[in-house]
Design a protein around this motif. Structure first.
Motif, short mmCIF file in Angstrom:
data_model
loop_
_atom_site.label_atom_id
_atom_site.label_comp_id
_atom_site.label_asym_id
_atom_site.label_seq_id
_atom_site.Cartn_x
_atom_site.Cartn_y
_atom_site.Cartn_z
N GLY A 115 39.13 36.24 53.47
CA GLY A 115 39.64 35.14 54.29
C GLY A 115 39.01 33.84 53.83
N ASN A 116 38.37 33.13 54.76
CA ASN A 116 37.71 31.86 54.43
C ASN A 116 36.23 32.04 54.09
N LEU A 117 35.74 33.26 54.13
CA LEU A 117 34.33 33.52 53.84
C LEU A 117 34.12 33.85 52.37
N ILE A 118 32.95 33.49 51.86
CA ILE A 118 32.52 33.92 50.54
C ILE A 118 31.30 34.80 50.76
N VAL A 119 31.41 36.05 50.31
CA VAL A 119 30.38 37.06 50.57
C VAL A 119 29.60 37.35 49.29
N PRO A 120 28.27 37.22 49.32
CA PRO A 120 27.46 37.61 48.16
C PRO A 120 27.01 39.06 48.26
N MET A 121 26.89 39.73 47.13
CA MET A 121 26.36 41.10 47.04
C MET A 121 25.32 41.11 45.93
N ILE A 122 24.15 41.62 46.24
CA ILE A 122 23.08 41.71 45.26
C ILE A 122 22.84 43.18 44.93
N ASN A 123 22.82 43.49 43.64
CA ASN A 123 22.59 44.84 43.13
C ASN A 123 23.49 45.90 43.80
N PRO A 124 24.79 45.64 43.88
CA PRO A 124 25.67 46.63 44.53
C PRO A 124 25.81 47.91 43.70
N VAL A 125 25.99 49.02 44.43
CA VAL A 125 26.22 50.33 43.82
C VAL A 125 27.37 50.98 44.57
N ILE A 126 28.35 51.50 43.84
CA ILE A 126 29.45 52.22 44.48
C ILE A 126 29.00 53.66 44.70
N LEU A 127 28.99 54.06 45.97
CA LEU A 127 28.57 55.41 46.34
C LEU A 127 29.72 56.39 46.33
N LYS A 128 30.91 55.90 46.67
CA LYS A 128 32.08 56.76 46.79
C LYS A 128 33.31 55.95 46.42
N LYS A 129 34.27 56.61 45.77
CA LYS A 129 35.54 55.95 45.46
C LYS A 129 36.65 56.97 45.59
N GLU A 130 37.78 56.53 46.16
CA GLU A 130 38.90 57.42 46.43
C GLU A 130 40.22 56.73 46.12
N LYS A 131 41.22 57.53 45.82
CA LYS A 131 42.60 57.10 45.60
C LYS A 131 42.74 56.14 44.40
N PRO A 132 42.62 56.68 43.18
CA PRO A 132 42.78 55.83 42.00
C PRO A 132 44.22 55.33 41.85
N TYR A 133 44.35 54.16 41.26
CA TYR A 133 45.66 53.59 40.97
C TYR A 133 45.56 52.67 39.76
N GLU A 134 46.69 52.43 39.11
CA GLU A 134 46.78 51.52 37.97
C GLU A 134 47.22 50.15 38.48
N THR A 135 46.64 49.11 37.90
CA THR A 135 47.01 47.75 38.30
C THR A 135 46.82 46.82 37.11
N GLU A 136 47.17 45.56 37.31
CA GLU A 136 46.95 44.52 36.30
C GLU A 136 46.09 43.44 36.92
N GLU A 137 45.17 42.90 36.12
CA GLU A 137 44.27 41.85 36.62
C GLU A 137 44.14 40.75 35.58
N ASN A 138 43.73 39.60 36.08
CA ASN A 138 43.32 38.53 35.18
C ASN A 138 41.89 38.13 35.55
N CYS A 139 41.30 37.24 34.77
CA CYS A 139 39.91 36.86 34.96
C CYS A 139 39.75 35.43 34.46
N LEU A 140 38.93 34.65 35.15
CA LEU A 140 38.70 33.27 34.71
C LEU A 140 38.08 33.22 33.32
N SER A 141 37.38 34.28 32.94
CA SER A 141 36.72 34.31 31.62
C SER A 141 37.67 34.68 30.50
N LEU A 142 38.90 35.07 30.82
CA LEU A 142 39.87 35.53 29.82
C LEU A 142 41.21 34.84 30.00
#
Length: 136
Positions: free
Chosen positions: A61-88
């Motif tokens: 929404g209107n918030l900007i959330v910082p995360m320090i040293n995040p680790v993904i513990l669990k992931k479910e429901k894989p899917y294919e998508t397309e993305e862009n990036c400011l660096s590319l």
């Protein structure tokens, strides 16, 4: 402080290091830089502003959330998508997960654990790839 976006793929291809309390200025710079790029961007990782630390920020929404040293513990429901990036330039295909559970430190270095879904989960996964030197 608003920082320029790094586009050097050799730099971006290097792994990031764990962040410490001394790196909190990086979180502030990431938040300022994201705020300045909100028309084209929904998340940033430390290396995108030239700092190889495991710090990311993303919008909810209107918030900007910082995360320090995040680790993904669990992931479910894989899917294919397309993305862009400011660096590319352009759009690239990638695999993401619909639901992720993430453990991270907040701005005050307090431990947090949270489940994210949908586009927010996708943003976090994209930024965490930057920590590993993966550019979509």
């Amino acid at each position: 402080m608003i920082k320029p976006i790094v586009k050097d793929v050799l730099f971006l291809g290097q792994k990031s290091e764990e962040a410490t309390k001394k790196d909190m200025a990086v979180a502030d710079d990431l938040m300022d830089t994201l705020r300045a790029n909100l028309q084209n961007c929904v998340g940033l990782a430390g290396n995108m502003i030239g700092v190889r630390k495991c710090i990311l920020v993303f919008t909810v929404g209107n918030l900007i959330v910082p995360m320090i040293n995040p680790v993904i513990l669990k992931k479910e429901k894989p899917y294919e998508t397309e993305e862009n990036c400011l660096s590319l330039i352009g759009v690239r295909k990638t695999k993401r997960y619909e639901m992720i559970e993430v453990e991270y430190l907040d701005r005050n270095f307090k431990n947090q654990k949270q489940v994210f879904t949908g586009f927010t989960a996708q943003i976090i996964q994209h930024e965490m790839d930057h920590f590993e030197g993966i550019i979509i």
